[in-house]
Design a protein around this motif. Structure first.
Motif, PDB file in Angstrom:
ATOM      1  N   GLU A 143      68.042  35.673  62.530  1.00 16.12           N
ATOM      2  CA  GLU A 143      67.762  36.639  61.835  1.00 16.12           C
ATOM      3  C   GLU A 143      68.804  36.762  60.653  1.00 16.12           C
ATOM      4  N   TRP A 144      68.601  37.028  59.302  1.00 18.06           N
ATOM      5  CA  TRP A 144      69.830  37.028  58.387  1.00 18.06           C
ATOM      6  C   TRP A 144      69.277  37.462  57.253  1.00 18.06           C
ATOM      7  N   SER A 145      69.744  38.519  56.833  1.00 17.05           N
ATOM      8  CA  SER A 145      69.310  39.245  55.265  1.00 17.05           C
ATOM      9  C   SER A 145      70.325  39.890  54.768  1.00 17.05           C
ATOM     10  N   LEU A 146      70.373  40.694  53.793  1.00 17.25           N
ATOM     11  CA  LEU A 146      71.250  41.642  53.128  1.00 17.25           C
ATOM     12  C   LEU A 146      71.480  42.677  54.097  1.00 17.25           C
ATOM     13  N   SER A 147      70.610  43.040  54.837  1.00 13.09           N
ATOM     14  CA  SER A 147      70.916  44.204  55.695  1.00 13.09           C
ATOM     15  C   SER A 147      71.092  43.808  57.168  1.00 13.09           C
ATOM     16  N   TRP A 148      71.398  42.645  57.519  1.00 13.77           N
ATOM     17  CA  TRP A 148      71.689  41.930  58.832  1.00 13.77           C
ATOM     18  C   TRP A 148      72.551  40.642  58.489  1.00 13.77           C
ATOM     19  N   ARG A 149      74.046  40.955  58.449  1.00 13.11           N
ATOM     20  CA  ARG A 149      74.956  39.971  58.029  1.00 13.11           C
ATOM     21  C   ARG A 149      75.747  39.545  59.220  1.00 13.11           C
ATOM     22  N   GLU A 150      75.528  39.814  60.350  1.00 13.42           N
ATOM     23  CA  GLU A 150      76.259  39.442  61.494  1.00 13.42           C
ATOM     24  C   GLU A 150      76.562  37.725  61.423  1.00 13.42           C
ATOM     25  N   PRO A 151      75.333  37.035  61.399  1.00 16.19           N
ATOM     26  CA  PRO A 151      75.517  35.485  61.390  1.00 16.19           C
ATOM     27  C   PRO A 151      76.537  34.816  60.581  1.00 16.19           C
ATOM     28  N   GLU A 152      76.981  35.634  59.767  1.00 19.17           N
ATOM     29  CA  GLU A 152      77.930  35.106  58.683  1.00 19.17           C
ATOM     30  C   GLU A 152      79.311  34.757  59.618  1.00 19.17           C
ATOM     31  N   HIS A 153      79.585  35.700  60.688  1.00 13.43           N
ATOM     32  CA  HIS A 153      80.710  35.736  61.272  1.00 13.43           C
ATOM     33  C   HIS A 153      80.743  34.467  62.263  1.00 13.43           C
ATOM     34  N   ASP A 154      79.573  33.984  62.705  1.00 18.24           N
ATOM     35  CA  ASP A 154      79.649  32.994  63.991  1.00 18.24           C
ATOM     36  C   ASP A 154      78.760  31.787  63.747  1.00 18.24           C
ATOM     37  N   ILE A 155      77.397  31.970  63.700  1.00 21.55           N
ATOM     38  CA  ILE A 155      76.449  30.845  63.543  1.00 21.55           C
ATOM     39  C   ILE A 155      76.621  30.134  62.372  1.00 21.55           C
ATOM     40  N   VAL A 156      76.488  30.826  61.366  1.00 25.45           N
ATOM     41  CA  VAL A 156      76.498  30.142  59.937  1.00 25.45           C
ATOM     42  C   VAL A 156      77.592  29.282  59.748  1.00 25.45           C
ATOM     43  N   SER A 166      63.204  37.036  59.061  1.00 27.35           N
ATOM     44  CA  SER A 166      63.243  38.317  58.633  1.00 27.35           C
ATOM     45  C   SER A 166      64.036  38.518  57.704  1.00 27.35           C
ATOM     46  N   PRO A 167      64.156  37.810  56.453  1.00 26.40           N
ATOM     47  CA  PRO A 167      64.891  37.841  55.356  1.00 26.40           C
ATOM     48  C   PRO A 167      64.811  39.173  54.637  1.00 26.40           C
ATOM     49  N   LEU A 168      63.655  39.658  54.744  1.00 32.15           N
ATOM     50  CA  LEU A 168      63.424  40.911  53.964  1.00 32.15           C
ATOM     51  C   LEU A 168      63.639  42.176  54.942  1.00 32.15           C
ATOM     52  N   GLY A 169      64.670  42.025  55.947  1.00 28.49           N
ATOM     53  CA  GLY A 169      64.868  42.790  56.773  1.00 28.49           C
ATOM     54  C   GLY A 169      63.518  43.682  57.390  1.00 28.49           C
ATOM     55  N   ARG A 170      62.771  42.638  57.867  1.00 27.51           N
ATOM     56  CA  ARG A 170      61.425  43.563  58.406  1.00 27.51           C
ATOM     57  C   ARG A 170      60.615  44.330  57.655  1.00 27.51           C
ATOM     58  N   GLY A 171      60.692  44.105  56.551  1.00 32.17           N
ATOM     59  CA  GLY A 171      59.983  45.001  55.229  1.00 32.17           C
ATOM     60  C   GLY A 171      60.968  46.043  54.710  1.00 32.17           C
ATOM     61  N   LEU A 172      61.988  46.428  55.216  1.00 26.63           N
ATOM     62  CA  LEU A 172      63.036  47.236  54.773  1.00 26.63           C
ATOM     63  C   LEU A 172      63.479  46.942  53.516  1.00 26.63           C
ATOM     64  N   LEU A 173      63.896  45.938  52.954  1.00 25.73           N
ATOM     65  CA  LEU A 173      64.407  45.481  51.775  1.00 25.73           C
ATOM     66  C   LEU A 173      63.376  45.592  50.787  1.00 25.73           C
ATOM     67  N   THR A 174      62.157  45.675  50.847  1.00 28.35           N
ATOM     68  CA  THR A 174      61.191  45.556  49.902  1.00 28.35           C
ATOM     69  C   THR A 174      60.685  47.173  49.397  1.00 28.35           C
ATOM     70  N   GLY A 175      61.361  48.011  50.394  1.00 29.14           N
ATOM     71  CA  GLY A 175      61.124  49.252  50.040  1.00 29.14           C
ATOM     72  C   GLY A 175      59.642  49.889  50.440  1.00 29.14           C
ATOM     73  N   ALA A 176      58.858  49.111  50.835  1.00 29.52           N
ATOM     74  CA  ALA A 176      57.367  49.555  50.763  1.00 29.52           C
ATOM     75  C   ALA A 176      57.074  49.513  52.512  1.00 29.52           C
ATOM     76  N   LEU A 177      57.608  50.549  52.978  1.00 32.69           N
ATOM     77  CA  LEU A 177      57.429  50.754  54.626  1.00 32.69           C
ATOM     78  C   LEU A 177      56.184  51.637  54.793  1.00 32.69           C
ATOM     79  N   PRO A 178      55.546  51.469  55.773  1.00 27.16           N
ATOM     80  CA  PRO A 178      54.510  52.592  56.193  1.00 27.16           C
ATOM     81  C   PRO A 178      54.862  53.768  56.455  1.00 27.16           C
ATOM     82  N   ALA A 179      54.039  54.903  56.216  1.00 28.02           N
ATOM     83  CA  ALA A 179      54.192  56.213  56.579  1.00 28.02           C
ATOM     84  C   ALA A 179      54.715  56.408  57.882  1.00 28.02           C
ATOM     85  N   ALA A 180      54.083  55.536  58.659  1.00 29.93           N
ATOM     86  CA  ALA A 180      54.051  55.668  60.221  1.00 29.93           C
ATOM     87  C   ALA A 180      53.904  54.088  60.663  1.00 29.93           C
TER      88      ALA A 180
END
Length: 319
Positions: free
Chosen positions: A172-185, A199-213
């Motif tokens: 997993e790597w995205s703007l909202s999940w940067r930890e791999p840059e410190h080791d595996i990258v 999950s390069p879109l943060g499991r939908g978070l980075l699109t801003g289009a999240l379901p209401a529930a």
């Protein structure tokens, strides 16, 4: 679409992650899923990523159906090692089982050869070198063209590379999940291994289009990034993302993909979607070039989510 290389394996700059067509985000429609995979091929996306564990074989059968008659357009990637059964989820990297897992995937996919076979997770009871040794036998037998690993640490990757060339490592790597840059990258780059962010879109978070529930079967219900103060802070960051995207005339999701693609020519993200229209949007992100100042601004954003509490739910380990 721009072509890149994962080790010695040529592929499109973006791939399609297919997990969500069978699990993780609630019920899906098979006919629309097939249309989504075919739309990816129509837009120049060649890397199609599945796994034996996704839907307990359903996903491979679905992908096989979608690529039938178009095999020469596809870089077909699948994974073994996560076993979903009546007793839950187990890991199996035993060398004596590797060929059987591969043969079962070939049958479900309806193909003679897998372009990229990943060990989905390292079996803690089996040294990774032993599993990779059995995978190398599949290359020698012509059943597999290239090998990959998913969610490994730098030491495990180095031990694998010592046995057989590894084309790609997935994590997993995205703007909202940067930890791999410190080791595996950096470790993968030292070893000449390509990078495949899921999950390069943060499991939908980075699109801003999240379901209401989040409905039954949607694992974001248990992800700390999507709850409480974390979600409030993350949505504020998404609004900042959207403001930058607006200046380029693109969506927040396209901006997030463009940022990840800009991290190097060895990066091939595999965003997932159930929508042919979203496939077209994602594919267009491969043509976006961001200014250095905007890349720096995006890299400096703050995102909330505790990896330890996320891992405690088991979703990172068993994706």
């Amino acid at each position: 679409m721009e072509q890149r290389h994962l080790g010695a394996l040529p592929t499109s700059a973006l791939g399609l992650g297919c997990m969500g067509l069978s699990q993780g985000y609630g019920p899906a429609d098979d006919e629309q899923s097939v249309a989504t995979v075919r739309a990816a091929l129509d837009h120049g996306i060649t890397l199609i990523d599945t796994a034996m564990s996704y839907g307990r074989g359903h996903n491979e059968r679905l992908v096989g159906r979608a690529v039938a008659g178009r095999r020469d357009e596809v870089v077909l990637a699948t994974k073994f090692g996560i076993v979903r059964g009546e007793q839950g989820v187990t890991l199996d990297g035993r060398p004596e089982h590797v060929r059987g897992h591969c043969d079962a995937s070939l049958e479900r996919l309806g193909v003679d050869t897998i372009d990229l076979l990943y060990l989905h997770r390292v079996d803690p009871a089996v040294p990774v070198a032993e599993t990779v040794g059995a995978m190398a036998d599949l290359v020698a037998a012509g059943k597999v063209r290239h090998l990959g690993l998913s969610e490994v640490d730098p030491e495990q990757l180095a031990r694998a590379v010592a046995v057989h060339p590894i084309a790609a490592v997935q994590f997993e790597w995205s703007l909202s999940w940067r930890e791999p840059e410190h080791d595996i990258v950096p470790a993968a780059r030292r070893l000449g291994v390509g990078l495949v962010p899921y999950s390069p879109l943060g499991r939908g978070l980075l699109t801003g289009a999240l379901p209401a529930a989040y409905g039954d079967g949607d694992f974001r219900r248990d992800d700390p990034r999507f709850a409480g103060a974390n979600l409030t802070a993350n949505l504020a960051a998404v609004r900042e993302l959207a403001a930058v995207a607006a200046r380029y005339g693109i969506s927040a999701g396209q901006l997030a993909l463009a940022w990840l693609l800009a991290q190097g020519p060895d990066v091939v993200p595999i965003p997932g979607t159930r929508s042919p229209a979203r496939v077209a949007e994602n594919a267009a992100a491969a043509h976006v070039r961001l200014a250095a100042a905007d890349l720096a601004t995006l890299a400096a954003q703050n995102w909330r989510g505790d990896r330890r509490s996320f891992a405690a739910h088991g979703t990172a380990r068993t994706r």
